[in-house]
Design an enzyme around this catalytic site. Structure first.
Site, mmCIF file in Angstrom:
data_model
loop_
_atom_site.group_PDB
_atom_site.id
_atom_site.type_symbol
_atom_site.label_atom_id
_atom_site.label_comp_id
_atom_site.label_asym_id
_atom_site.label_seq_id
_atom_site.Cartn_x
_atom_site.Cartn_y
_atom_site.Cartn_z
ATOM 1 C CG HIS A 100 -0.322 0.054 2.660
ATOM 2 N ND1 HIS A 100 0.532 -1.093 3.103
ATOM 3 C CD2 HIS A 100 -0.081 1.155 3.476
ATOM 4 C CE1 HIS A 100 0.954 -0.697 4.340
ATOM 5 N NE2 HIS A 100 0.486 0.501 4.528
ATOM 6 C CG HIS B 130 0.137 4.033 5.305
ATOM 7 N ND1 HIS B 130 -0.382 3.264 5.956
ATOM 8 C CD2 HIS B 130 -0.398 5.211 5.530
ATOM 9 C CE1 HIS B 130 -1.208 3.678 6.820
ATOM 10 N NE2 HIS B 130 -1.734 5.017 6.375
ATOM 11 C CG ASP C 81 5.038 2.898 7.165
ATOM 12 O OD1 ASP C 81 4.141 3.377 6.813
ATOM 13 O OD2 ASP C 81 4.844 1.955 8.104
ATOM 14 C CG HIS C 82 4.503 0.092 3.926
ATOM 15 N ND1 HIS C 82 4.514 -1.395 4.135
ATOM 16 C CD2 HIS C 82 4.005 0.611 5.060
ATOM 17 C CE1 HIS C 82 3.957 -1.509 5.324
ATOM 18 N NE2 HIS C 82 3.768 -0.439 5.932
ATOM 19 C CG HIS D 52 -3.660 -0.733 6.543
ATOM 20 N ND1 HIS D 52 -3.560 -0.537 7.883
ATOM 21 C CD2 HIS D 52 -2.911 0.068 6.296
ATOM 22 C CE1 HIS D 52 -2.794 0.088 8.180
ATOM 23 N NE2 HIS D 52 -2.019 0.606 7.403
ATOM 24 C CG ASP E 254 0.906 -1.717 7.442
ATOM 25 O OD1 ASP E 254 2.047 -2.616 7.449
ATOM 26 O OD2 ASP E 254 1.269 -0.595 7.626
ATOM 27 C CG HIS F 74 4.086 -2.816 10.230
ATOM 28 N ND1 HIS F 74 3.498 -2.138 11.365
ATOM 29 C CD2 HIS F 74 4.190 -1.733 9.222
ATOM 30 C CE1 HIS F 74 3.186 -0.807 10.751
ATOM 31 N NE2 HIS F 74 3.696 -0.675 9.437
#
Lengths: 279, 504
Positions: free
Chosen positions: B257, B259, B261-262, B356, B379, B454
């Site tokens: 996805h 986000h 942080d990814h 998510h 996530d 994670h």
């Protein structure tokens, strides 16, 4: 010298007996079936909302002992709903401070949920300033849960407002239920044909046997007696003392639990009935 | 009974061996004092910032030099009982290592260290025994004068000269070491050395919060010789390089996805893969709907950089066509929750929708190769489509959060007055999976091994791990690993084994 030995022996016995009681008593009650750990499937309802309703009555009879809601009957479902990712509101018949049965948090009776409550300022705040049911639209909630405790025998089954609000919620497809004295709050609820909701429905609540065993018979309503009189198909489990029995009934969108042991299971089955998923 | 002569010769043998042990400690002590990081590396110790280096020089140096001092003094004088000092130290060291073996998640290489230490203890012990068998009369009191003789002074002088020599030669040593370290990075062929099979490595087992042991989310999968990367969290690309992987070999990146942080490492990854091997083709970036927006943005942000590289290195070294990435979006046909995104050379990758919300779409991936399989959750909340995909897989890499720890952290943050951060830490409870839930999923799906990544909250020290696991082990009886960067799980084809290794 002999005196010294005697004192040391007595001290050791006191310490061992003390530790034995401290750890043994809750373990013994647990082994007998009090507040069993819920090991069944857990459910969640993300973005869902639950409403927990408690009594506002705080005395056993005129000037009697203090009472109210039984702790684990609102803490267990509250945290199961929260862990099920739901937003949870707490309301009461008269709003404001909810009285809690002082027995609830005795060291040998309190559950892991009660421990969590005792260190959770957020829920403490919700209990301190509970919502008044009169101003709440019950249909905004997926789940309406009724907590029990001796206090509930004085107001849940007599509140016309509560009866009307749950009638609306049930008609809107919401899941309703509760444990112990909580199901008394269903007595004034009507189905879509105007008939009493509990009539002909399978449910459970605290038994006449448990009420008698605990010797608290002065309350105006006894759940088993009233629900049977209203035509419910009453079910229950029994044990050598009924406070150690545990029983849960799911009848469509009505989910009930026999007593304080059923809080977490009833909460999970309500989420299941409301379309929740396994977690 | 042995004759006096035999005893004497035995005593000399053990005396020499004890002397050798003393010298080994001397070398280690001088080593830690002069080149702390090099020796620390040999002991798998990672110095935490400059203070750590200071402790390595001081504490580690003192331990070994102290053992060496008493060891050599005991060997060179007739006061053999001084050898008890290093013996006591070694016994405590072994006890500590065994404790760690039980408590921590450590690889078996420490067994070698324990064996070496036991051998040292035996040698030193036998030397004391042999010496007491030789001299009928026990040691009488020690006088200071006996120790502080010319031998000791000479010995200390030699040690000081050695230390000074190493310091003076540190430039030359540095150049030599560069060659050694570089050779390890340039010549190592991690993928080539692996057996045929499916391999899953963690280059970022963390979440948005900083964790010294875990970069932002990034997992790599090696299926046969095919190298895939799933997500590119901040800091994770450097972990991939430190794990000695050649980024030029990457076939594709898959995003779960979008986000931050990814995806934060995406620009760095595109660049390193391009420049790593003069790739003429941009990096394929596979993801659900929205991946084109992300790739477009990164390409734009890195377009100036790409221009500089081409101008500087020329188009042979950095072919302009290979700069950046190319989005390869996939979609789910109506009513389905999964789609095959790669089916090539025995490697099958399936993307499936996870939960998510409000992040939509969010997906997990299932990799299958020669009968071995892994599911990477991305996530998500506990999710039925993931349960279905994970049914019977060898390895389940699932995100995990310990709610009790996150709540405690949230309360601490709130009491410090940072209400906004506290609100965020409360909100995250609603869209991640609890550790216990991951265990129940692993159990109901019947997976072979559960690896958690994670991680929320961060677990900077292993002492937090069991609190993080909570009741998880009650719900899943298989092995559970709390993921950390550097771990590699190897699943050789034609076997059911899962071998855990460390690449960091």
């Amino acid at each position: 010298m002999k005196k010294k030995k005697l004192i040391i022996t007595i001290l050791i016995i006191v310490v061992v007996a003390g530790l034995g009681t401290w750890f043994g008593m809750p373990a013994l009650l647990g082994a007998m079936g009090f507040h069993p750990e819920y090991e069944g499937q857990r459910y969640m309802l993300p973005e869902g909302k639950a409403l927990i309703i408690c009594t506002s009555h705080d005395r056993l009879g005129e000037g009697g002992k203090k009472t109210g809601v039984f702790g684990s009957e609102f803490t267990a479902p509250y945290y199961e709903f929260t862990d099920g990712r739901m937003a949870v509101d707490v309301a009461s018949i008269q709003g404001g401070q909810i009285p809690i049965d002082p027995m609830s948090f005795k060291w040998f009776l309190k559950s892991e949920y009660d421990e969590r409550y005792l260190s959770d300022p957020e829920l403490q705040e919700k209990v301190e300033h509970s919502l008044l049911i009169d101003g709440i639209d019950f249909t905004r909630y997926n789940i309406i849960y009724l907590a029990g405790g001796w206090g509930a025998a004085y107001d849940l089954g007599f509140s016309e407002v509560l009866g009307r609000k749950i009638t609306e919620a049930y008609a809107a497809g919401r899941v309703v239920g509760g444990v112990c004295h909580g199901p008394l709050g269903l007595l004034l609820v009507r189905d879509k044909n105007g008939q009493p909701l509990v009539k002909g429905r399978r449910l459970t609540a605290v038994t006449n046997k448990q009420v008698e065993e605990l010797g608290i018979t002065m309350t105006p309503q006894h759940p088993e007696r009233e629900l049977r009189a209203a035509g419910a198909k009453f079910e229950s489990e029994t044990a050598f003392r009924d406070m150690f029995a545990n029983h849960t009934v799911v009848d469509g969108r009505i989910v009930t639990g026999q007593n304080q042991n059923a809080g977490s299971e009833v909460a999970n089955k309500m989420m299941m009935a409301a379309g929740g998923t396994r977690r | 009974m042995m004759t006096k002569k035999q005893i004497n010769s035995l005593e000399i043998v053990f005396r020499i061996l004890a002397g050798v042990v003393g010298c080994i400690f001397l070398v280690l002590g001088i080593g830690f004092l002069t080149l702390p990081e090099v020796f620390a590396n040999g002991f798998f110790v990672e110095p935490a910032r400059a203070v750590g280096v200071n402790s390595l020089r001081g504490d580690f140096g003192a331990l070994f030099l102290g053992m060496s001092f008493f060891g050599l003094l005991g060997t060179l004088t007739r006061h053999r009982r001084l050898l008890f000092v290093p013996i006591v130290f070694l016994v405590i060291v072994v006890a500590g290592r065994i404790t760690s073996l039980i408590v921590d998640d450590v690889p078996n290489v420490v067994a070698d260290s324990i064996v070496a230490e036991l051998i040292f203890i035996t040698i030193l012990g036998l030397s004391v025994v042999a010496s007491s068998a030789k001299t009928e009369t026990p040691d009488h009191g020690m006088s200071l004068g006996e120790y502080f003789n010319y031998k000791l002074v000479a010995g200390i002088a030699v040690v000081i000269i050695l230390i000074a020599g190493v310091f003076m030669a540190r430039k030359q040593i540095g150049m030599k070491m560069l060659a050694v370290i570089a050779a390890e990075f340039t010549q190592k062929d991690v993928i080539g050395d692996l057996p045929d099979g499916l391999h899953v490595g963690l280059a970022g087992a963390g979440a948005p919060l900083p964790d010294a042991k875990r970069a932002g989310p990034c997992t790599f999968v090696i299926a046969g010789k095919n190298f895939f990367v799933v997500d590119a969290g901040p800091g994770s690309i450097r972990q991939l390089e430190l794990m000695k992987l050649r980024l030029g070999d990457i076939k594709a990146v898959l995003l779960t996805h979008f986000h931050s942080d990814h995806i934060a490492g995406l620009g760095e990854l595109m660049l390193k893969r391009w420049a790593g091997e003069a790739r003429p083709d941009p990096l394929p970036i596979i993801g659900p709907k929205g991946v084109d927006t992300v790739v477009q943005g990164f390409n734009l942000a890195y377009s100036l950089d790409a221009g500089y590289r081409v101008a500087h290195h020329g188009s042979t070294t950095t072919p302009p066509t290979g700069a950046g990435g190319v989005a390869m979006p996939f979609d789910f046909s109506a009513g389905t929750r999964d789609v095959v995104v790669i089916d090539d050379g025995g490697v099958k990758v399936t993307a499936f929708l996870v939960d998510h919300r409000p992040v939509k779409p969010a997906v997990g991936y299932r990799f299958a190769y020669k009968g071995r399989s892994v599911v990477i959750s991305g996530d998500t909340l506990p999710c039925e489509s993931l349960r279905r995909q994970a049914a019977g897989v060898d390895l389940l890499l699932h995100e995990a959060m310990q709610p009790a720890m996150v709540r405690t952290l949230g309360q601490l943050i709130r009491s410090s007055g940072r209400n906004n951060v506290a609100d965020i830490s409360r909100d995250i409870l609603n869209y991640h999976t609890f550790t216990e839930e991951a265990a129940r999923i692993a159990d109901s799906a019947g997976v072979g091994h559960l690896v958690l990544n994670h991680l929320l909250p961060p677990l900077p020290v292993t002492a937090l791990n069991s609190a993080f696991l909570g009741e998880a082990e009650k719900y899943y009886s298989g092995p559970i690993t709390v993921g950390a960067d550097g771990m590699l799980f190897s699943m050789p084809a034609g076997s059911s084994r899962i071998i855990k290794k460390w690449l960091l």
